[in-house]
Motif scaffolding. Structure first.
Motif, PDB file in Angstrom:
ATOM      1  N   ASP A 291       0.914  -1.296  -0.036  1.00  0.00           N
ATOM      2  CA  ASP A 291      -0.038   0.106   0.030  1.00  0.00           C
ATOM      3  C   ASP A 291       0.861   1.150  -0.030  1.00  0.00           C
ATOM      4  O   ASP A 291       0.402   2.241  -0.821  1.00  0.00           O
ATOM      5  CB  ASP A 291      -0.949   0.157   1.231  1.00  0.00           C
ATOM      6  N   ARG A 292       1.880   1.494   0.518  1.00  0.00           N
ATOM      7  CA  ARG A 292       2.770   2.522   0.753  1.00  0.00           C
ATOM      8  C   ARG A 292       3.924   2.511  -0.395  1.00  0.00           C
ATOM      9  O   ARG A 292       4.469   3.436  -0.574  1.00  0.00           O
ATOM     10  CB  ARG A 292       3.694   2.319   2.078  1.00  0.00           C
ATOM     11  N   GLY A 293       3.900   1.457  -1.460  1.00  0.00           N
ATOM     12  CA  GLY A 293       4.597   1.672  -2.470  1.00  0.00           C
ATOM     13  C   GLY A 293       6.279   1.385  -2.234  1.00  0.00           C
ATOM     14  O   GLY A 293       6.897   1.741  -3.089  1.00  0.00           O
ATOM     15  N   PHE A 294       6.368   0.656  -1.008  1.00  0.00           N
ATOM     16  CA  PHE A 294       7.758   0.335  -1.035  1.00  0.00           C
ATOM     17  C   PHE A 294       8.590  -0.648  -1.680  1.00  0.00           C
ATOM     18  O   PHE A 294       9.614  -0.665  -1.862  1.00  0.00           O
ATOM     19  CB  PHE A 294       7.883   0.112   0.787  1.00  0.00           C
ATOM     20  N   THR A 295       7.612  -1.630  -1.956  1.00  0.00           N
ATOM     21  CA  THR A 295       7.908  -2.872  -2.796  1.00  0.00           C
ATOM     22  C   THR A 295       6.886  -3.287  -3.846  1.00  0.00           C
ATOM     23  O   THR A 295       5.886  -2.598  -3.998  1.00  0.00           O
ATOM     24  CB  THR A 295       7.932  -4.110  -1.880  1.00  0.00           C
ATOM     25  N   GLY A 347       9.796   4.086  10.201  1.00  0.00           N
ATOM     26  CA  GLY A 347      10.695   4.655   9.624  1.00  0.00           C
ATOM     27  C   GLY A 347      11.258   3.829   8.369  1.00  0.00           C
ATOM     28  O   GLY A 347      12.128   4.519   7.430  1.00  0.00           O
ATOM     29  N   VAL A 348      10.410   2.834   7.691  1.00  0.00           N
ATOM     30  CA  VAL A 348      10.636   2.184   6.733  1.00  0.00           C
ATOM     31  C   VAL A 348      10.323   2.949   5.303  1.00  0.00           C
ATOM     32  O   VAL A 348       9.341   3.843   5.353  1.00  0.00           O
ATOM     33  CB  VAL A 348       9.993   0.979   6.496  1.00  0.00           C
ATOM     34  N   ARG A 349      11.249   3.063   4.507  1.00  0.00           N
ATOM     35  CA  ARG A 349      11.145   3.925   3.155  1.00  0.00           C
ATOM     36  C   ARG A 349      11.483   3.270   1.972  1.00  0.00           C
ATOM     37  O   ARG A 349      11.190   3.850   0.976  1.00  0.00           O
ATOM     38  CB  ARG A 349      11.884   5.379   3.456  1.00  0.00           C
ATOM     39  N   ASN A 350      12.067   2.035   2.021  1.00  0.00           N
ATOM     40  CA  ASN A 350      12.158   1.282   0.808  1.00  0.00           C
ATOM     41  C   ASN A 350      12.490  -0.246   1.091  1.00  0.00           C
ATOM     42  O   ASN A 350      12.117  -0.623   2.173  1.00  0.00           O
ATOM     43  CB  ASN A 350      13.760   1.999   0.518  1.00  0.00           C
ATOM     44  N   GLU A 351      12.782  -1.015  -0.173  1.00  0.00           N
ATOM     45  CA  GLU A 351      12.693  -2.410   0.284  1.00  0.00           C
ATOM     46  C   GLU A 351      13.785  -2.904   1.081  1.00  0.00           C
ATOM     47  O   GLU A 351      13.477  -3.946   1.846  1.00  0.00           O
ATOM     48  CB  GLU A 351      13.132  -2.907  -1.459  1.00  0.00           C
ATOM     49  N   ALA A 352      15.081  -2.522   1.074  1.00  0.00           N
ATOM     50  CA  ALA A 352      15.963  -2.847   2.191  1.00  0.00           C
ATOM     51  C   ALA A 352      15.433  -2.930   3.604  1.00  0.00           C
ATOM     52  O   ALA A 352      15.638  -3.611   4.186  1.00  0.00           O
ATOM     53  CB  ALA A 352      17.237  -1.966   1.764  1.00  0.00           C
ATOM     54  N   GLY A 353      14.947  -1.692   3.950  1.00  0.00           N
ATOM     55  CA  GLY A 353      14.428  -1.500   5.098  1.00  0.00           C
ATOM     56  C   GLY A 353      13.263  -2.361   5.331  1.00  0.00           C
ATOM     57  O   GLY A 353      12.975  -2.811   6.528  1.00  0.00           O
ATOM     58  N   GLU A 357      13.265  -5.056   8.389  1.00  0.00           N
ATOM     59  CA  GLU A 357      12.302  -5.150   9.468  1.00  0.00           C
ATOM     60  C   GLU A 357      11.458  -6.366   9.638  1.00  0.00           C
ATOM     61  O   GLU A 357      10.922  -7.056  10.459  1.00  0.00           O
ATOM     62  CB  GLU A 357      11.102  -3.923   9.114  1.00  0.00           C
ATOM     63  N   ALA A 358      11.273  -7.147   8.343  1.00  0.00           N
ATOM     64  CA  ALA A 358      10.559  -8.370   8.599  1.00  0.00           C
ATOM     65  C   ALA A 358      11.452  -9.362   9.038  1.00  0.00           C
ATOM     66  O   ALA A 358      10.696 -10.421   9.856  1.00  0.00           O
ATOM     67  CB  ALA A 358      10.303  -8.861   6.793  1.00  0.00           C
ATOM     68  N   VAL A 359      12.607  -9.264   8.965  1.00  0.00           N
ATOM     69  CA  VAL A 359      13.445 -10.426   9.501  1.00  0.00           C
ATOM     70  C   VAL A 359      13.519 -10.198  11.169  1.00  0.00           C
ATOM     71  O   VAL A 359      13.220 -11.233  11.902  1.00  0.00           O
ATOM     72  CB  VAL A 359      14.764 -10.395   9.097  1.00  0.00           C
ATOM     73  N   VAL A 360      13.776  -8.926  11.540  1.00  0.00           N
ATOM     74  CA  VAL A 360      13.881  -8.681  12.822  1.00  0.00           C
ATOM     75  C   VAL A 360      12.574  -8.793  13.670  1.00  0.00           C
ATOM     76  O   VAL A 360      12.575  -9.479  14.760  1.00  0.00           O
ATOM     77  CB  VAL A 360      14.411  -7.101  13.100  1.00  0.00           C
ATOM     78  N   THR A 361      11.609  -8.351  13.123  1.00  0.00           N
ATOM     79  CA  THR A 361      10.159  -8.499  13.854  1.00  0.00           C
ATOM     80  C   THR A 361       9.922  -9.980  13.844  1.00  0.00           C
ATOM     81  O   THR A 361       9.063 -10.476  14.713  1.00  0.00           O
ATOM     82  CB  THR A 361       9.149  -7.702  13.220  1.00  0.00           C
TER      83      THR A 361
END
Length: 454
Positions: A291-295, A347-353, A357-361
């Motif tokens: 929805d946010r267009g990060f990926t 604070g996520v703004r791109n694919e890498a972030g 976040e997916a791995v850490v959470t």
């Protein structure tokens, strides 16, 4: 009396014939020996053997129970861990039209029934109906997915996925978390952690299978393939799962004394609040970057698989650590870190972030499912009531799962732009609050000293 005793004793001055008399040299009658042994048993009775032997704490059969538990977690919590893929697909409107909050009710009811059904499954398990629970629960999970493949409306998906699959999963979940501790003593945390990692692997596999097959063969056959995978993997627990100990008397559905046990009830409140935050994360980890267009669409769906891959180690390593430093010393800080990482999604703004976040959470969220059964066991003084306490605690905590998804959907809203800031604050603050509650329980049990295993 004295003279009578003397007359019974052979006279040493008697002749040789009397010295070799058969009666004098004969062994005592067998009846006298038996009476003497019975007398000794009455004076020194043998130790009771009615209690169960200590857990083997390992061995082939014990680890086979862990393997069976792995498969049951794979098909219960694993399917729930993959619900974000369903949420994202349903949001597209290709199958039916519904708001985010209404779609979340499907996953929330499924989660809630997985927990609350334990109130019925627990007493049935105590009465020795493990096989019946396995067969019935497995059938309902597979049948629910086959019916979901035929659905074209919201209410149909609610009945098939939420109610049928949810109840079936509930018949399987509480028995396995009650059974594994009977096979282990010093390595309970590790055993439960390995078994619960099946939910993470299930989340990875089911997320990828659903997404890939929807593109290739469509939603109906994608869901049928999920049902066939579940059917095949259910063969393992049906073949090897076995009860080692059966309680002498079936436990009550509710242990009313638990409501007067302050540490137990405070911890259960923490589980309820933590599940609220956990549900927001599980349901929206895929839809958020899309929805946010990060990926792109592909990576958005794979976010659920990445999240669950990170959760594999999050279910094993913290549980193994808890065997060394204590369950509450592990549970409290890891839950706090889960809340902090959820807030960091803002604070996520791109694919890498998003991948990080997916791995850490995912890693920190693994603690939320894997450690509560061990904590409930530690909070139960009467070990014969472990099954009751686990079922009761998860049933109360299940209300957090029931409220978490729709609550997150209501916070998110229905008009663009969606309120993602409010959603992650909602989930992150809930997890941080749960971590503080777990810390309070730890203080209630062991005080403020840091070097105590608690």
């Amino acid at each position: 009396m004295a003279s009578q005793v003397i007359e019974d004793v052979p006279d040493e001055k008697m002749g040789p014939m009397n010295l070799h008399n058969d009666t004098a040299n004969a062994s005592p009658p067998k009846t006298d020996i038996k009476q003497q042994v019975d007398l000794e048993k009455s004076v020194n009775p043998p130790p009771p053997t009615s209690g169960p032997p200590p857990p083997p704490d390992g061995g082939l059969v014990a680890w086979l129970q862990v393997a069976a538990g792995f498969m049951l977690f794979f098909n219960t919590w694993g399917m729930i861990s993959a619900f974000s893929v369903f949420q994202t697909y349903y949001e597209s409107g290709e199958l039916f039209e519904a708001s985010s909050a209404n779609i979340s009710w499907i996953g929330s009811i499924q989660c809630f029934l997985l927990q609350i059904t334990g109130l019925v499954a627990g007493p049935l398990y105590d009465r020795g109906y493990l096989r019946l629970l396995l067969v019935t629960g497995s059938f309902m999970v597979v049948f629910g997915h086959m019916m979901l493949s035929l659905c074209t409306e919201y209410w149909q998906a609610l009945l098939a996925q939420a109610f049928c699959v949810g109840i079936g999963a509930g018949l399987l979940f509480v028995p396995i978390v009650s059974l594994i501790p009977t096979w282990f003593s010093t390595r309970i945390g590790l055993a439960v952690g390995i078994a619960s990692s099946g939910s993470s692997l299930g989340g990875v596999i089911y997320s990828i299978v659903i997404y890939r097959l929807i593109l290739q063969i469509g939603f109906p056959w994608a869901v049928r393939c999920v049902g066939f995978i579940a059917l095949a993997t259910f063969m393992v627990p049906l073949a090897v799962l076995r009860m080692r100990v059966r309680v002498p008397k079936p436990r009550a559905v509710v242990d009313w004394s638990a409501f007067r046990d302050a540490p137990f009830m405070v911890f259960t409140l923490g589980v309820l609040i933590c599940f609220i935050g956990q549900t927001a994360l599980i349901f929206y980890i895929s839809f958020y970057p899309l929805d946010r267009g990060f990926t792109g669409t592909s990576l958005a769906f794979y976010s659920a698989a990445i999240f669950n891959a990170g959760s594999v180690l999050g279910r094993i390593l913290p549980n193994a650590l808890s065997d060394r430093i204590g369950v509450f010393n592990t549970m409290a800080p890891f839950t706090m870190l889960l809340g902090i990482t959820m807030l960091s999604l803002l604070g996520v703004r791109n694919e890498a972030g998003m991948i990080v976040e997916a791995v850490v959470t995912g890693f920190f969220s693994g603690v939320v499912v894997a450690l509560p059964p061990v904590c409930f066991r530690a909070l139960t003084e009467n070990k014969s009531m472990i099954g009751t306490r686990i079922g009761q605690g998860f049933a109360i905590g299940g209300f957090g799962l029931l409220a978490g998804g729709p609550g997150a959907g209501a916070v998110l809203g229905t008009t663009d732009p969606l309120d993602w800031t409010g959603l992650w604050i909602y989930g992150g603050v809930a997890a941080c609050l749960a971590g503080l509650i777990y810390s309070f329980v730890r203080i209630m049990r062991s005080g403020f000293a840091l070097n105590i295993k608690a």
